[in-house]
Design a protein around this motif. Sequence first.
Motif, mmCIF file in Angstrom:
data_model
loop_
_atom_site.group_PDB
_atom_site.id
_atom_site.type_symbol
_atom_site.label_atom_id
_atom_site.label_comp_id
_atom_site.label_asym_id
_atom_site.label_seq_id
_atom_site.Cartn_x
_atom_site.Cartn_y
_atom_site.Cartn_z
ATOM 1 N N ILE A 154 1.919 -12.739 54.555
ATOM 2 C CA ILE A 154 1.884 -13.153 55.963
ATOM 3 C C ILE A 154 0.683 -14.058 56.248
ATOM 4 O O ILE A 154 0.780 -15.014 57.009
ATOM 5 C CB ILE A 154 1.837 -11.905 56.876
ATOM 6 C CG1 ILE A 154 3.171 -11.139 56.795
ATOM 7 C CG2 ILE A 154 1.523 -12.294 58.321
ATOM 8 C CD1 ILE A 154 3.174 -9.833 57.548
ATOM 9 N N GLU A 168 2.374 -10.084 63.493
ATOM 10 C CA GLU A 168 3.412 -10.117 62.467
ATOM 11 C C GLU A 168 3.327 -8.905 61.540
ATOM 12 O O GLU A 168 4.354 -8.373 61.097
ATOM 13 C CB GLU A 168 3.325 -11.412 61.661
ATOM 14 C CG GLU A 168 4.555 -11.637 60.812
ATOM 15 C CD GLU A 168 4.641 -13.030 60.223
ATOM 16 O OE1 GLU A 168 5.353 -13.176 59.211
ATOM 17 O OE2 GLU A 168 4.016 -13.958 60.768
ATOM 18 N N ARG A 196 4.494 -19.532 66.424
ATOM 19 C CA ARG A 196 4.724 -18.123 66.076
ATOM 20 C C ARG A 196 4.051 -17.777 64.742
ATOM 21 O O ARG A 196 4.638 -17.183 63.857
ATOM 22 C CB ARG A 196 6.223 -17.816 66.039
ATOM 23 C CG ARG A 196 6.584 -16.355 66.204
ATOM 24 C CD ARG A 196 8.107 -16.183 66.173
ATOM 25 N NE ARG A 196 8.495 -14.796 66.302
ATOM 26 C CZ ARG A 196 8.745 -14.150 67.432
ATOM 27 N NH1 ARG A 196 8.664 -14.824 68.578
ATOM 28 N NH2 ARG A 196 9.092 -12.877 67.448
ATOM 29 N N GLU A 233 5.043 -6.149 63.431
ATOM 30 C CA GLU A 233 6.500 -6.307 63.397
ATOM 31 C C GLU A 233 7.079 -5.978 62.021
ATOM 32 O O GLU A 233 8.225 -5.525 61.912
ATOM 33 C CB GLU A 233 6.877 -7.738 63.771
ATOM 34 C CG GLU A 233 6.625 -8.075 65.233
ATOM 35 C CD GLU A 233 7.128 -9.451 65.616
ATOM 36 O OE1 GLU A 233 7.395 -9.677 66.808
ATOM 37 O OE2 GLU A 233 7.241 -10.315 64.711
ATOM 38 N N SER A 234 6.291 -6.176 60.975
ATOM 39 C CA SER A 234 6.753 -5.899 59.619
ATOM 40 C C SER A 234 6.538 -4.448 59.209
ATOM 41 O O SER A 234 6.920 -4.053 58.099
ATOM 42 C CB SER A 234 6.023 -6.811 58.627
ATOM 43 O OG SER A 234 6.255 -8.175 58.918
ATOM 44 N N ARG A 281 5.902 -19.227 61.755
ATOM 45 C CA ARG A 281 7.289 -18.821 61.481
ATOM 46 C C ARG A 281 8.293 -19.651 62.273
ATOM 47 O O ARG A 281 9.461 -19.733 61.917
ATOM 48 C CB ARG A 281 7.500 -17.341 61.838
ATOM 49 C CG ARG A 281 6.814 -16.355 60.920
ATOM 50 C CD ARG A 281 7.492 -16.254 59.583
ATOM 51 N NE ARG A 281 6.974 -15.131 58.806
ATOM 52 C CZ ARG A 281 7.166 -14.975 57.509
ATOM 53 N NH1 ARG A 281 7.871 -15.870 56.826
ATOM 54 N NH2 ARG A 281 6.660 -13.943 56.885
#
Length: 616
Positions: free
Chosen positions: A415, A356, A254, A359-360, A257
């Motif tokens: 990230i 990511e 992921r 999503e953030s 993560r």
Amino acid sequence: MYGYWQKLLRVNLTDSTFKTEEIDEKSIKLLLGGAALAAKYLLEELPPKVDPLSPENKIIFALGFMQAVNYPGNAKWSVVTKSPLTGTFMDSAGTGAWAPQLKKAGYDMLIIEGKAPKPTYLYINDDAVEFKSAEQVWGKDTVETGAAIKDELGDKRINTLNIGPAGEILNPIACVTCDGHSFAGRGGAGAVMGSKNLKAVAVWGTKQVPVAEEEKAKEHAKELFKTLLETAKGGGGTPDVMVPLEALGDVPIRYWRGDIWHEGAKMIGTPRYTEYLNVKPLPCQNCPVGCHRHIHLTLPDGTVLDGNGPEYETLGMFGAGLCIDDLAAISVANDKCNRAGVDTISVGSFIGFLIECYESGFITAEEIGMVPKWSDNKTLQFLCDKILKLEGVGKLFTKGIRGAVAAIGKDSASIAVEVKNLDQPAHDPRAVYGLAVNYATSPRGACHERGNPQASALGLFYPDCEMDAPPDRFTDDEAGYCAFVYQNTSMLYNNLTMCKFMVNNGGLTISDIGKELEYTTGLKYTNMELLETSKRGIALQRLINVRDGITKADDTLPPKMRQAAVVGGRAGKAPVNFDKMLMDYYKLRGWNDSGIPTSESLKTLGLEDFTKYLPG
């Protein structure tokens, strides 16, 4: 010298000229060849901070002594230049069958300068060098290009190094490929070729370099080939390590993560990989291991994938990194990347980064062109296409992942998983602390191939080089030493030039390499003297880094790599004492506290002529 021609071919694309130059014996004995010898030329001939995509940059293809005899794993070649990603030294390596032919043509090294006025490819045939139009293959993929040039030259035995469409558009993650079979994947050497309007380098040779003890060398090669063939028998290539590495916590789940992905690893690793993709080994020339995989798969729409299958790194970044356990989807994306000629590690990294960021809340679906998701084939294929062509959201990566961070802003830097703007490959430094030091100090950025400390977790070590056992993977006190030793051995392979899988998978030893050197060249080096050549190469590469502005601040890790896992093979582990590990490493190298080689350390290595490149 035996085993070397002591000749380099220098080609100027700007005015279509070429000349042969002598390589001095002292440099060969100090560095042996490959990435170390090429670093010397790059250091001496390029000014600091030269634009990697300018005509002033040079691209160097270099060999060692091993191509003088049919030693196992000798199809390796090194490419050295300034990277469009990092702005400093880069080397990468590929295989196929090109390297032995350059040796037979009468050269140990090829230096290419300038920029051709129009798309061009080189044809080196012994002493002849032709500058041929590449307009008919410009735009063709890596497989089509190799085939077309063979047809044009009328000989299918001729090997070409070439670039795909990604290199032509100066995609900074573009590769150099050998006939679409093997890839010098990391750092953007393909973009450097594209910036020079150089589509390919074809070579054919008929000469034989003199060998010190030819019969002994040939017999040794046969013995090694037989031994390695038996040792590596039945291996499934790099996909073999997917399941065991996942158990160790050494895969990029992921986008770094996640902690565990047991069932997914089983779905994309061997033995399922071998069965589902109808795999056959795809060996390079003079290879008893055959780590590359040829796949044959009919997709639901009737399309047939027949060619190179995904290696571990691709499985790691497209599979575990994006939580995709669909081998067909991974293979389709891998084939696109191979044909375009791009680094699959960076492509997978870019996609994970975008998901990511979405999503953030740092980037919108409208800006991406879709709603990106984990475990989603459509996300993989859509974003892969955009990144290959630098279209749409793919334009964010025109200057690599740091360029995307700058464009997206917000907290996206936290990230991104990179060192010196080179994306971290599919091995987790939280699982092997020596790998953390290796990534941070590698002259080309985050790179497992310039060290391979992760192999220590699978039991690889060097008993004939004063090692009693593999270093403890979670011990702060051994991390710097681990990176130091495994970098030295990796550097040796890239100097010779030879495939590391002869050692990692076949069981070849440093002592065996010493015999190859002796029988071929007449030079008698102890194992530790062989590794001294590696230390010299690493020092020269570091001098290039320092001149280009690389400092201790660049020898660092991304924020995610300081966060421990909750469960799995690295639960509770992270290299939090990284500064200590780094300073231990500097001390072993003889560098000062700022990570700069000292005058004393260079003199100890026999590199006193290079102290003039030290700052100040």
